[in-house]
Design an enzyme around this catalytic site. Structure first.
Site, PDB file in Angstrom:
ATOM      1  N   ARG A 105      16.370  52.450 -37.362  1.00  0.00           N
ATOM      2  CA  ARG A 105      15.561  52.471 -36.126  1.00  0.00           C
ATOM      3  C   ARG A 105      16.526  52.291 -34.967  1.00  0.00           C
ATOM      4  O   ARG A 105      17.247  51.284 -34.889  1.00  0.00           O
ATOM      5  CB  ARG A 105      14.526  51.351 -36.142  1.00  0.00           C
ATOM      6  N   HIS A 132       8.907  59.450 -34.470  1.00  0.00           N
ATOM      7  CA  HIS A 132       8.545  58.346 -35.371  1.00  0.00           C
ATOM      8  C   HIS A 132       7.845  58.952 -36.596  1.00  0.00           C
ATOM      9  O   HIS A 132       6.643  58.778 -36.802  1.00  0.00           O
ATOM     10  CB  HIS A 132       7.628  57.371 -34.627  1.00  0.00           C
ATOM     11  N   ASP A 223      -0.901  55.245 -27.484  1.00  0.00           N
ATOM     12  CA  ASP A 223       0.235  54.361 -27.789  1.00  0.00           C
ATOM     13  C   ASP A 223       0.541  53.584 -26.506  1.00  0.00           C
ATOM     14  O   ASP A 223      -0.008  53.884 -25.432  1.00  0.00           O
ATOM     15  CB  ASP A 223       1.433  55.225 -28.233  1.00  0.00           C
TER      16      ASP A 223
HETATM   17  N1  NVA Z   1       6.264  54.358 -28.729  1.00  0.00           N
HETATM   18  C1  NVA Z   1       6.463  53.042 -29.255  1.00  0.00           C
HETATM   19  C2  NVA Z   1       6.110  52.985 -30.697  1.00  0.00           C
HETATM   20  C3  NVA Z   1       6.240  51.625 -31.335  1.00  0.00           C
HETATM   21  C4  NVA Z   1       6.004  51.627 -32.800  1.00  0.00           C
HETATM   22  C5  NVA Z   1       7.908  52.619 -29.049  1.00  0.00           C
HETATM   23  O1  NVA Z   1       8.799  53.470 -29.237  1.00  0.00           O
HETATM   24  O2  NVA Z   1       8.155  51.482 -28.678  1.00  0.00           O
HETATM   25  N1   CP Z   2       4.190  51.075 -35.616  1.00  0.00           N
HETATM   26  C1   CP Z   2       5.410  50.532 -35.804  1.00  0.00           C
HETATM   27  O1   CP Z   2       6.393  51.237 -36.050  1.00  0.00           O
HETATM   28  O2   CP Z   2       5.445  49.187 -35.711  1.00  0.00           O
HETATM   29  P1   CP Z   2       6.745  48.257 -35.657  1.00  0.00           P
HETATM   30  O3   CP Z   2       7.421  48.513 -34.338  1.00  0.00           O
HETATM   31  O4   CP Z   2       6.188  46.880 -35.767  1.00  0.00           O
HETATM   32  O5   CP Z   2       7.647  48.603 -36.801  1.00  0.00           O
END
Ligand code: NVA
Ligand code: CP
Length: 304
Positions: A105, A132, A223
């Site tokens: 990540r 994602h 989101d």
């Molecule tokens: N769009 C959000 C998703 C979190 C799972 C982010 O990138 O922070």
């Molecule tokens: N939805 C998701 O990826 O959650 P986290 O940021 O908690 O991993």
């Protein structure tokens, strides 16, 4: 003969048929049917951003498949030491000598690609600024549980930021052929290349009007307005996204049986009201649970 290494950096790394098989396998795992095993195998999990669901679902998934997972916050490794640290390329080469798969990540999609280029084990994208894909596996599984295996006749609405989740939904629409209507404020559009490709494959429309996007939708998704790394822009974003909140009255414009999805974490009173996210149409906790089942199927496909 050794299997060629497969990575999962984007939904586009697998075919529609493979994705359908993966969702079917995830449902079997969810029903408790006998699964393959990852006994003796280890997943390394590199995190340059925080996580609740991704970390815990991957770690639990590896444990349930009789394997092991190692949490590697970048700051606790030489990756996090900037110019005094270690490159992604060397990290990939070294970790590949220990583990059987890597999940990362991070910020730029190019970092995930760099890791995959130098790894000799499968690499999984656990979220970048662009995509994602693991979340989409869970989201598609949730939609499939609700509406059945043929996703092609569905209409999905995306309300809010043209972010990593929006881009991933756009990829899914192109691959499965369902209709996707996005309502995104000006200046926050999704990735133009991802959009153009999906528009050549399916009915993917971008507008500025949430009511137009939800009309006739089976699924309404949103989101956070400020993704990880964008916290300093939160006030500007809250102003730009004010008219893009998912409310009960917006949901009334969708089909009577429409469901609400959000990858979480959510901000009640911002991108969605409490009434919607905690209401009868919400499937957000099934969606969160489905991360576990979908990723176990993915881990078995890549690492068994
Ligand atoms: N769009 C959000 C998703 C979190 C799972 C982010 O990138 O922070
Ligand atoms: N939805 C998701 O990826 O959650 P986290 O940021 O908690 O991993």
């Amino acid at each position: 003969m050794q299997k060629p290494i497969r990575h999962f950096l984007s939904l586009r790394d697998v075919s529609r048929q493979e994705l359908e098989a993966l969702l079917e396998a995830a449902l079997e795992l969810k029903r408790g049917e006998p699964a393959g095993s990852l006994a003796g195998k280890t997943l390394g999990m590199i995190f340059r951003k925080p996580s609740t669901r991704t970390r815990v679902s991957f770690e639990t998934g590896m444990f349930q498949l009789a394997g092991h997972a190692i949490f590697l916050p970048a700051d606790g490794t030489h990756l996090g030491r900037g110019e005094h640290g270690e490159s992604l390329a060397d990290t990939a080469r070294v970790l590949s000598r220990y583990v059987d798969g890597l999940m990362i990540r991070t910020f730029a999609q190019s970092e995930v690609e760099e890791l995959a280029r130098h790894a000799s084990v499968p690499v999984i994208n656990g979220l970048t600024d662009l995509l994602h894909p693991c979340q989409l596996l869970a989201d598609l599984l949730t939609v499939r549980e609700e509406f059945g295996p043929d996703l092609s006749g569905l209409s999905i609405a995306w309300i809010g930021d043209g972010n990593n989740m929006a881009n991933s939904w756009i990829n899914a629409a192109g691959m499965f052929g369902f209709e996707l209507n996005l309502a995104v404020p000006k200046g926050y559009d999704p990735d133009p290349e991802i959009l153009a490709r999906a528009q050549s494959e399916s009915r993917v429309r971008l507008s500025r009007d949430p009511s137009e996007a939800v009309a006739g939708a089976h699924v309404v998704c949103t989101d956070t307005w400020a993704s990880m790394g964008q916290e300093k822009d939160s006030a500007d974003r809250a102003r730009a996204f004010g008219a893009y909140q998912v409310t009960e009255s917006l949901m009334e414009g969708a089909r009577a049986q429409a469901i609400f999805l959000h990858c979480l974490p959510a901000h009640r009173g911002a991108e969605v009201t409490t009434e919607v996210i905690d209401g009868a149409s919400s499937r957000v906790f099934d969606e969160a649970e489905n991360r576990l089942h979908a990723q176990k199927a993915l881990l078995l496909q890549l690492m068994a």
